[in-house]
Design an enzyme around this catalytic site. Structure first.
Site, PDB file in Angstrom:
ATOM      1  N   GLU A   1       4.064  -6.057 -11.102  1.00  0.00           N
ATOM      2  CA  GLU A   1       4.473  -4.649 -11.188  1.00  0.00           C
ATOM      3  C   GLU A   1       5.939  -4.532 -11.617  1.00  0.00           C
ATOM      4  OE1 GLU A   1       1.499  -2.490  -8.013  1.00  0.00           O
ATOM      5  OE2 GLU A   1       3.554  -2.847  -7.338  1.00  0.00           O
TER       6      GLU A   1
ATOM      7  N   ARG B   1      -4.017 -10.062  -5.658  1.00  0.00           N
ATOM      8  CA  ARG B   1      -5.414  -9.677  -5.411  1.00  0.00           C
ATOM      9  C   ARG B   1      -5.895  -8.842  -6.584  1.00  0.00           C
ATOM     10  NH1 ARG B   1      -4.350  -4.168  -4.192  1.00  0.00           N
ATOM     11  NH2 ARG B   1      -2.213  -3.961  -3.494  1.00  0.00           N
TER      12      ARG B   1
ATOM     13  N   GLU C   1       7.115  -6.273  -7.866  1.00  0.00           N
ATOM     14  CA  GLU C   1       6.401  -7.186  -6.966  1.00  0.00           C
ATOM     15  C   GLU C   1       5.176  -7.746  -7.690  1.00  0.00           C
ATOM     16  OE1 GLU C   1       4.281  -5.704  -3.614  1.00  0.00           O
ATOM     17  OE2 GLU C   1       3.584  -3.912  -4.625  1.00  0.00           O
TER      18      GLU C   1
ATOM     19  N   GLY D   1       0.804  -1.218   0.000  1.00  0.00           N
ATOM     20  CA  GLY D   1       0.000   0.000   0.000  1.00  0.00           C
ATOM     21  C   GLY D   1       0.838   1.268   0.000  1.00  0.00           C
TER      22      GLY D   1
ATOM     23  N   ASN E   1       1.155  -8.349  -6.864  1.00  0.00           N
ATOM     24  CA  ASN E   1       0.042  -8.168  -5.928  1.00  0.00           C
ATOM     25  C   ASN E   1      -0.942  -9.308  -6.147  1.00  0.00           C
ATOM     26  OD1 ASN E   1       0.321  -4.647  -6.334  1.00  0.00           O
ATOM     27  ND2 ASN E   1       0.881  -5.828  -4.552  1.00  0.00           N
TER      28      ASN E   1
HETATM   29  P1  ADP Z   1      -3.403  -0.957  -5.630  1.00  0.00           P
HETATM   30  O1  ADP Z   1      -1.997  -1.470  -5.795  1.00  0.00           O
HETATM   31  O2  ADP Z   1      -4.471  -1.915  -5.997  1.00  0.00           O
HETATM   32  O3  ADP Z   1      -3.597   0.391  -6.190  1.00  0.00           O
HETATM   33  P2  ADP Z   1      -3.013   0.161  -3.090  1.00  0.00           P
HETATM   34  O4  ADP Z   1      -1.562  -0.083  -3.023  1.00  0.00           O
HETATM   35  O5  ADP Z   1      -3.493   1.544  -3.289  1.00  0.00           O
HETATM   36  O6  ADP Z   1      -3.644  -0.823  -4.141  1.00  0.00           O
HETATM   37  O7  ADP Z   1      -3.701  -0.452  -1.838  1.00  0.00           O
HETATM   38  C1  ADP Z   1      -5.100  -0.621  -1.808  1.00  0.00           C
HETATM   39  C2  ADP Z   1      -5.556  -0.600  -0.399  1.00  0.00           C
HETATM   40  O8  ADP Z   1      -5.046  -1.718   0.265  1.00  0.00           O
HETATM   41  C3  ADP Z   1      -5.120   0.624   0.360  1.00  0.00           C
HETATM   42  O9  ADP Z   1      -6.164   1.010   1.217  1.00  0.00           O
HETATM   43  C4  ADP Z   1      -3.905   0.136   1.132  1.00  0.00           C
HETATM   44  O10 ADP Z   1      -3.743   0.851   2.319  1.00  0.00           O
HETATM   45  C5  ADP Z   1      -4.268  -1.320   1.370  1.00  0.00           C
HETATM   46  N1  ADP Z   1      -3.108  -2.213   1.371  1.00  0.00           N
HETATM   47  C6  ADP Z   1      -2.381  -2.591   0.312  1.00  0.00           C
HETATM   48  N2  ADP Z   1      -1.426  -3.450   0.675  1.00  0.00           N
HETATM   49  C7  ADP Z   1      -1.542  -3.629   2.003  1.00  0.00           C
HETATM   50  C8  ADP Z   1      -0.834  -4.408   2.990  1.00  0.00           C
HETATM   51  N3  ADP Z   1       0.170  -5.211   2.676  1.00  0.00           N
HETATM   52  N4  ADP Z   1      -1.245  -4.327   4.259  1.00  0.00           N
HETATM   53  C9  ADP Z   1      -2.280  -3.546   4.598  1.00  0.00           C
HETATM   54  N5  ADP Z   1      -2.997  -2.804   3.730  1.00  0.00           N
HETATM   55  C10 ADP Z   1      -2.620  -2.828   2.455  1.00  0.00           C
HETATM   56  P1  ADP Z   2       3.970  -1.465  -2.386  1.00  0.00           P
HETATM   57  O1  ADP Z   2       4.009  -2.905  -1.991  1.00  0.00           O
HETATM   58  O2  ADP Z   2       3.790  -0.558  -1.252  1.00  0.00           O
HETATM   59  O3  ADP Z   2       3.051  -1.211  -3.551  1.00  0.00           O
HETATM   60  P2  ADP Z   2       6.168  -1.333  -4.274  1.00  0.00           P
HETATM   61  O4  ADP Z   2       7.392  -2.147  -4.077  1.00  0.00           O
HETATM   62  O5  ADP Z   2       5.197  -1.812  -5.284  1.00  0.00           O
HETATM   63  O6  ADP Z   2       5.456  -1.148  -2.879  1.00  0.00           O
HETATM   64  O7  ADP Z   2       6.587   0.173  -4.619  1.00  0.00           O
HETATM   65  C1  ADP Z   2       5.620   1.213  -4.637  1.00  0.00           C
HETATM   66  C2  ADP Z   2       6.181   2.424  -5.389  1.00  0.00           C
HETATM   67  O8  ADP Z   2       7.428   2.860  -4.809  1.00  0.00           O
HETATM   68  C3  ADP Z   2       6.519   2.167  -6.852  1.00  0.00           C
HETATM   69  O9  ADP Z   2       5.406   2.304  -7.704  1.00  0.00           O
HETATM   70  C4  ADP Z   2       7.582   3.220  -7.109  1.00  0.00           C
HETATM   71  O10 ADP Z   2       7.013   4.480  -7.340  1.00  0.00           O
HETATM   72  C5  ADP Z   2       8.338   3.281  -5.797  1.00  0.00           C
HETATM   73  N1  ADP Z   2       9.507   2.373  -5.806  1.00  0.00           N
HETATM   74  C6  ADP Z   2       9.579   1.159  -5.243  1.00  0.00           C
HETATM   75  N2  ADP Z   2      10.795   0.591  -5.430  1.00  0.00           N
HETATM   76  C7  ADP Z   2      11.520   1.475  -6.137  1.00  0.00           C
HETATM   77  C8  ADP Z   2      12.866   1.498  -6.653  1.00  0.00           C
HETATM   78  N3  ADP Z   2      13.716   0.482  -6.466  1.00  0.00           N
HETATM   79  N4  ADP Z   2      13.266   2.588  -7.352  1.00  0.00           N
HETATM   80  C9  ADP Z   2      12.424   3.628  -7.558  1.00  0.00           C
HETATM   81  N5  ADP Z   2      11.164   3.681  -7.095  1.00  0.00           N
HETATM   82  C10 ADP Z   2      10.697   2.621  -6.385  1.00  0.00           C
HETATM   83 MG    MG Z   3       3.210  -2.126  -5.390  1.00  0.00          MG
END
Ligand code: ADP
Ligand code: ADP
Ligand code: MG
Length: 480
Positions: free
Chosen positions: A277, A294, A290, A166, A292
């Site tokens: 992603e 879901r 990563e 998130g 996701n």
């Molecule tokens: P998406 O990648 O589908 O756009 P977001 O990253 O915006 O989703 O997350 C969607 C919702 O799920 C948000 O309300 C975020 O806070 C929650 N969320 C996502 N990953 C987690 C996690 N690992 N633990 C708790 N809440 C999460």
């Molecule tokens: P989450 O599980 O919270 O979605 P992600 O690993 O998908 O976390 O990263 C969320 C966002 O953070 C990415 O969309 C990007 O904008 C930034 N980010 C994550 N890792 C990197 C990286 N190695 N270099 C640059 N930006 C990053």
């Molecule tokens: Mg992500």
């Protein structure tokens, strides 16, 4: 056969799931906490169960959700996104109770929810990724490992919570000093937020585009992709505006990324719907980030350009059906843009506007317009949940047509009571780099003028809204 499916979620996603469940001829069971008793999802479900006073703790209570499923005789549980969607213990509890979990196996969720394990699986499968470390060792050893990594790759470096999600648990580190200070802070925050204090490092991709690929996979081993989405417009690593397909004008590259996503899903024995992603740098190198496990908030843009109902497919797959179509049946048509309309004040650091009453809710419509929401006129926004009110998704034949449609819809969308992100999105929709389709994850911070809009309405605007207000109060209609 008609099934009962419990929706373990709230807000717009609960409504989205209930719609798909009912379209399939199944029955939807809603659950809710007390602060959510005004929510529309309770009213449109076939039945609704109050699971507690909340806030949040009951939606997150595995035992209570399973009990609700049993009491209602539900055959399956759809977790949506957030809450328990990526909790392997929840998927496991469903498996143990013989309740179908609409998602991948608990083992897959556990593996992919851990960014370090996911990177290991992907590295073994030859998927490209940015250099990174395994979990840092506890204490001083971990700091020494981190400084050694920084010595090799240089700053800036991403410090990430291994179990994060998130957009939370990610820190940009720019010096040895910061590294030493931030590791312990990141650990304690990760423990509190994700119940796991593991952290690791990744080399930073500078000014990257976030491009992701929607996957559908059945148990017979068929794994299909539904094209790309660009989610680069983010604030604090959380997506705000999403488009499909990616605007990168290099189709062979996009095809390769989609093929890589399928390979990544297969490497993880992936089943059901998921998203792979990637980050893409300015030289068009792409890196796995990563998976996701879901349905995602932004799945709507993919549905609009493919015509494929992702949630419907998720449910059918969970009940053991195989995918009824092939890769060649997946055709991408036109462009789609989603904006997440939140009750927030962008000018005040996106401060949530919870606690306020929606005095006027006058939504938009027309050709190529989709709304996924749950609030209505008179709804009081609970302070205890996230601030997403409604997702506006527009679809058009060309990009220009799609942007024009977005502008028209945002101009005609009136929400009064809470401040919303609508005027902010309107500025983005008119901004030249957005219109040219060329943006990366630094877009919001490098385009401060998108925050320049008038909060005070013009006299004519005020009058028009006043009339709308009186009219809608009288009718007391609600649209979702
Ligand atoms: P998406 O990648 O589908 O756009 P977001 O990253 O915006 O989703 O997350 C969607 C919702 O799920 C948000 O309300 C975020 O806070 C929650 N969320 C996502 N990953 C987690 C996690 N690992 N633990 C708790 N809440 C999460
Ligand atoms: P989450 O599980 O919270 O979605 P992600 O690993 O998908 O976390 O990263 C969320 C966002 O953070 C990415 O969309 C990007 O904008 C930034 N980010 C994550 N890792 C990197 C990286 N190695 N270099 C640059 N930006 C990053
Ligand atoms: Mg992500």
């Amino acid at each position: 056969m008609k099934k009962k499916i419990l929706v373990a979620n709230r807000g717009e996603i609960a409504i989205r799931l209930i719609r798909a469940i009912q379209e399939l001829g199944h029955e939807a069971v809603a659950v809710y906490e007390k602060p959510d008793e005004m929510s529309r999802h309770i009213r449109i479900a076939n039945e609704a169960i109050l699971i507690g006073n909340g806030p949040r703790c009951d939606y997150l209570n595995i035992e209570k959700i399973i009990r609700a499923a049993k009491v209602s005789g539900a055959h399956a549980i759809h977790p949506g996104y957030g809450f328990l969607a990526e909790n392997p213990f929840f998927a496991k509890a469903c498996e143990k109770e013989g309740i179908v979990f609409v998602g991948p196996s608990s083992q897959t969720i556990a593996d992919l929810g851990n960014k370090v394990i996911a990177r290991k699986i992907m590295a073994e499968a030859g998927i490209p990724m940015v250099p990174g470390t395994p979990n840092l060792s506890p204490g001083k050893d971990g700091i020494a490992e981190a400084l050694a990594f920084a010595g090799e790759y240089g700053y800036p470096i991403m410090l990430k919570a291994t179990s994060g999600g998130g957009g939370r648990g990610i820190r940009l580190i720019e010096s040895d000093q910061q590294m030493k200070e931030q590791i312990p802070v990141a650990r304690s925050e990760a423990l509190a937020a994700f119940n796991d204090d593991s952290v690791y490092l990744e080399k930073v991709v500078l000014k990257p585009k976030h491009v992701e690929v929607q996957i559908l996979a059945d148990k017979a081993g068929k794994t299909l992709h539904l094209g790309t989405r660009d989610c680069s417009i983010q604030r604090r690593n959380q997506k705000l505006v999403e488009i499909a397909p990616s605007m990168i004008k290099n189709q062979p590259l996009l095809d390769e990324i989609c093929a890589t996503a399928v390979k990544a899903a297969k490497a993880a024995n992936y089943f059901n719907a998921g998203t792979v992603e990637f980050l893409i740098d300015s030289d068009f190198n792409y890196y796995f980030m990563e998976i996701n496990t879901r349905v995602q908030v932004e799945h709507t843009v993919t549905e609009m350009i493919t015509g494929i109902d992702i949630v419907r497919n998720q449910i059918n797959l969970a009940f053991g059906q195989d995918l009824s179509f092939d890769q060649s049946d997946v055709q991408l048509r036109g462009h789609a843009i989603e904006v997440r309309i939140n009750a927030e004040d962008p000018k005040n650091d996106f401060m949530p506007e919870g606690g306020k009453k929606v005095e006027v809710y006058r939504s938009t419509g027309g050709f190529g317009v989709r709304l996924d929401g749950f609030v209505y006129q008179g709804y009081v926004i609970p302070e205890v949940y996230d601030s997403l009110l409604v997702k506006l998704t527009v679809h058009g034949f060309t990009w220009d047509e799609t942007v024009g449609r977005l502008i028209r819809c945002l101009q005609n969308f009136h929400i009064r009571g809470p401040k919303t992100t609508i005027p902010f999105y309107l500025n983005i929709a008119k901004e030249k780099d957005f219109v040219s389709g060329d943006f990366d994850t630094s877009y919001i911070e490098t385009h401060p003028h998108i925050f320049a809009y008038d909060c005070e309405d013009s006299e004519v605007g005020k009058l028009a809204k006043l009339i709308a207000e009186i009219h809608y109060r009288k009718e007391n209609t609600f649209a979702v």
